[in-house]
Every structure is written in C-alpha cells, then in structure tokens.
Scaffold this motif. Structure first.
Motif, mmCIF file in Angstrom:
data_model
loop_
_atom_site.group_PDB
_atom_site.id
_atom_site.type_symbol
_atom_site.label_atom_id
_atom_site.label_comp_id
_atom_site.label_asym_id
_atom_site.label_seq_id
_atom_site.Cartn_x
_atom_site.Cartn_y
_atom_site.Cartn_z
ATOM 1 N N ILE A 119 38.276 -27.802 -18.025
ATOM 2 C CA ILE A 119 39.272 -26.673 -17.276
ATOM 3 C C ILE A 119 38.496 -25.655 -16.745
ATOM 4 O O ILE A 119 38.534 -25.123 -15.461
ATOM 5 N N MET A 120 37.513 -25.125 -17.489
ATOM 6 C CA MET A 120 36.915 -23.863 -17.056
ATOM 7 C C MET A 120 36.132 -24.092 -15.513
ATOM 8 O O MET A 120 36.172 -23.386 -14.334
ATOM 9 N N LEU A 121 35.559 -25.310 -15.342
ATOM 10 C CA LEU A 121 34.834 -25.422 -14.145
ATOM 11 C C LEU A 121 35.794 -25.563 -12.747
ATOM 12 O O LEU A 121 35.582 -25.495 -11.563
ATOM 13 N N LYS A 122 37.055 -25.984 -13.137
ATOM 14 C CA LYS A 122 38.185 -26.037 -12.220
ATOM 15 C C LYS A 122 38.579 -24.828 -11.669
ATOM 16 O O LYS A 122 39.142 -24.660 -10.640
ATOM 17 N N MET A 123 38.245 -23.698 -12.318
ATOM 18 C CA MET A 123 38.508 -22.407 -11.840
ATOM 19 C C MET A 123 37.816 -22.321 -10.503
ATOM 20 O O MET A 123 38.305 -21.545 -9.764
#
Length: 479
Positions: free
Chosen positions: A242-246
């Motif tokens: 999820i976080m890298l998709k930010m």
C-alpha cells in the motif's frame, strides 16, 4: 453517507484496539478493518449511483486550509485497495505472537487511516499531513517488532525515516510556494494555476524527490531492501502493498497535472529512470539468497515499470499503471505472506535451507505457484492486464522502452521460477512443514481470488478509474 466515515472507523478502531489489551487486540483490529472495507463497498455503490460522497469543510481560516476528501473513481480505487489489504494483513498476522500486541495492531489501523487520508485528500496541506502521518506507525512497527540484530534494524529504520522525511520537506516547500500563487491549497485551485516553465520545473522536481524516495525509484532506493528485510512481515506488506502506492498515485494526482511541462519535456528521462529500476531490480534479485530480499528487489523492478507508465502521459499509461498498482499490491502481499508462512515452520529465510515443501504441503505449494505465476504476469492473472497495458503505452512513446520494460517479465520469470524450484521442490527438508492454518489459507485464497477475477474481468476497475484519469489528462494537456 460520506467518505470521512472510513477515516473515523479506522481512527476509532486504532484507539479501541489499543485499549482492549493484548488478548483481544488482533480480533478487534480485524473487526474494524472489515468494517472499513464494508463501508468502502457501500460508498462504491453510492458513487456508482451518482451520489456525492466527497466531504468538504473549512478547517483553518488563515492560511486558507480546508478539510476536503475527494472520492472520485481513482480515489475510491485506492481506498478499496487499502481497506481490502488491511484485513488480509491483520488476519495473516494471527500466526505470530507479538509482544505488546495492542500497540502493534493499533499502529496498523492508524497507518491505514493515514494512507486512506493521503489517497482521498484534495487540499495540499491536508494531503501533506496524512502523507507524513503514515510514516510514524511504520517507523515504530519496523523498529519495535522487526527482525534481526537490533542495531542493524535501528540503522535501517532511521535511514528510511530520514530519507522519506527529507524528501517530503521539499514537497512541503513546493506547496507553500503554490499557496502564494493560488491563495489556496485546494487541488482544483492548484490545477488552474498558470505557472511558468521554470516554476513548473522546480515544483516538478520537489514533488519528484518525495515520490521517488517513497516508491522507490533508483537511485533513491537504497533504504528499501534493508527495511523490507528487517521489518516484521506485516510491516513489509504495508510498505510494499500500500504505502509505496502513495508515491505512484501522487504522481498521477498531484505532480503531473500541476507541473505538466517538465513531464512532457523530460519524458524520456523519467521513463528511462523507471525502466532502469526494472533492469536493476531484476538483476539484483537474481543474486539474492534471502527470500525476503529477493521479493524486495522484485518489487523494485515492478514499481519501476509502473512509474515508467505514469510518465508516458497517455490514457493507456495512466490506466495501466493504476491497474498494475492494485494488482501488485495484492500479489506482493501474497508473496510476502508465503515467505512468512515458510519462516514460521523453518525459522529461516535463506533459500538454500528450504526445499521439499511440496511433498508435505501440496495445497500451500499450489497457492504459492499461483502467486509466483501472477507476479510474472501470466495471462488470466491481474498483473498481466496491468503490465500489458503499460508496455503498450511505452511502445507508443518508443518501441525500445517497451522492449526494455518487458525484461521484467523475462528476468522475473527466471528468478521467480528458480526461487520456487529451490524453495518448494527438491528433497524433503528434515524439518516438518505443517499445512496452512485457517487464517493463512483464507488470506491466500482471498488474494488469489482477486488476482484471477480481475485478471479475467478488469472492466469494473477500468470503468471506475477512467473518468477520473480523463479529467487528469485534460489538465495535463490543457496547453
């Protein structure tokens, strides 16, 4: 019903999880994460019916800052990715025993809260606040519940924190400058700014530094492998799933529409950076002996291709990138879960110390094989849809970009199948390998079901995101 309800559920869930104590923490966290997912599905239904589910409220009068959550198709797609993966990550952690479990699961929910806010925020300063908030829980998750030597873990986590915080400060400076020009942080107002080519270049680079570190793109990737390896598997799933998709999402939502001229002028440079990550990540993955590090470098290769797709500035590039973001989120969480399942039985992540698992657990072997094939974009899996669309968009810019980008499939198939052969096949390991538990099985089956369903029928997602991407493309190509 408005989209702020999701944030309220996750935030309340984090506090309740912490105060119920260690014994019930995991179950309470799972309940609130499922409640957030259920509300997300209801919100999607309201959106499809044409109802307004966005939220706007005046927050601070001077400077003019609004609490604005924009739930368009792109935002809802990322909301669903976050709220779908969070319960899977929590459920998959049931096989581990964590000291101070209440703190661990509360931080997962708080991180989900911050990431949802990042995906939905339509005010620049509000977006920045959520962006930075997401860094705090993962810092403590990796630092307190991580693996390996304590000092090495501290060094890896502190390096990650400083890197990402430093990059984000450049983005904050860019937002302050944009506020002086627009008199507002609202996304719609920033889209309407008529900035000079020089102004756009500096704004573009400030955003790029923050996003390149978060994704990460080479040469800003040096924190990734060590943090992925040292963090507990739930933390690694949150980071990679999820976080890298930010960062990837923010390129599409913030960077390209606000500063499109540098993206157009230096398109080949940024596409080349993404493809360099594909080749570098794949080659380094070939040499890894640690299963978690191999998956970390594999992830680096895949996100490099996604980033290259965003910088094509085409409908196919943006659409394919969003599809691949979602597909990568599910498959990388599944792969890290599989690695954790093996670690729980063998207490090692060294590939050479594994082997023969297929004789002891044919069900797990079959599910792991499906995840491996999905990661190399086998047709009928979700990853194939995204990667094919991205490669097609690259071919529209330059056929060699598509050829070089396609190495992620060739090299990926080699190192992933080679890894599968060493881990799952061969002689039976002397240690017994218990079959998957109920929580592990449900998590893996849920992930595989998503990968096959949208691999065969991606239309619901493409229909959801296309109107939002069309609006963004009109802003990008307004001049």
């Amino acid at each position: 019903m408005n989209v702020s309800l999701i944030l309220i559920i996750l935030l309340i869930g984090a506090f309740v999880t912490y105060f119920v104590g260690d014994k019930l923490a995991s179950k309470v966290a799972l309940f609130f994460s499922l409640a957030a997912l259920g509300c997300s599905v209801v919100l999607l239904n309201h959106y499809n019916l044409g109802e307004s589910i966005s939220y706007i409220s005046q927050w601070i009068i001077q400077p003019k800052i609004s609490f604005v959550l924009n739930a368009d198709g792109l935002g809802i797609a990322m909301l669903l990715l976050t709220t779908a993966l969070t319960p899977i990550i929590i459920l998959s952690s049931f096989g581990n025993s964590y000291p101070n479990a209440k703190g661990f699961y509360a931080l997962i929910l708080f991180m989900a809260f911050a990431m949802v806010g990042t995906f939905l925020a339509a005010d620049g300063l509000l977006y920045y606040v959520f962006w930075e908030l997401s860094l705090i829980p993962i810092y403590f998750i990796a630092l307190i519940w991580g693996n390996g030597d304590t000092e090495e873990r501290k060094k890896a986590v502190v390096k990650f924190f400083i890197y990402t915080l430093a990059g984000s400060l450049f983005m904050l400076v860019a937002f302050v400058y944009l506020y002086t020009k627009a008199g507002s942080f609202l996304l719609t107002d920033l889209y309407e700014l008529d900035l000079s080519a020089t102004e756009q270049l500096w704004i573009f680079l400030a955003f790029f530094l923050a996003y390149a570190i978060k994704i990460p793109l080479i040469p800003f990737h040096t924190w990734q492998a060590s943090v992925y390896q040292k963090a507990p598997t739930a933390g690694t799933m949150l980071l990679s799933g999820i976080m890298l998709k930010m960062g990837l999402y923010s390129i599409i939502r913030w960077q390209l529409p606000i500063a499109p001229l540098p993206a157009k002028e230096y398109m080949t440079v940024f596409i080349a950076l993404g493809i360099a990550g594909v080749i570098y990540g794949s080659i380094v993955a070939l040499r890894q002996k640690d299963l978690k590090k191999l998956l970390a470098y594999s992830s680096l290769a895949h996100v490099g291709l996604i980033a290259a797709g965003t910088y094509t500035l085409t409908a196919d590039g943006l659409s394919g990138s969003v599809l691949q973001m979602i597909a990568h989120g599910f498959v990388v969480v599944g792969l890290f879960l599989a690695a954790e399942i093996i670690f729980r039985r063998y207490e090692t992540r060294v590939i050479s110390e594994m082997g023969g698992i297929r004789y002891q657990s044919p069900k797990f072997t079959s599910m792991f094989l499906i995840l491996v094939l999905a990661s190399v974009a086998l047709p009928s899996t979700f990853n194939f849809v995204g990667e094919f669309t991205v490669l097609y968009s690259l071919s529209q810019i330059n056929i060699w970009f598509a050829v070089l980008g396609g190495t992620t499939i060739i090299l990926g198939a080699y190192y992933m199948l080679k890894m599968f052969q060493h881990v799952m096949l061969g002689e039976t390991n002397t240690k017994p390998f218990a079959d998957v538990s109920i929580s592990e099985g449900i998590s893996l089956v849920a992930i595989i079901a998503v990968l096959f369903f949208f691999g065969l029928y991606p239309k619901p997602i493409t229909d959801l995101i296309s109107p939002s991407l069309d609006v963004i493309l009109k802003v990008i190509h307004r001049n």
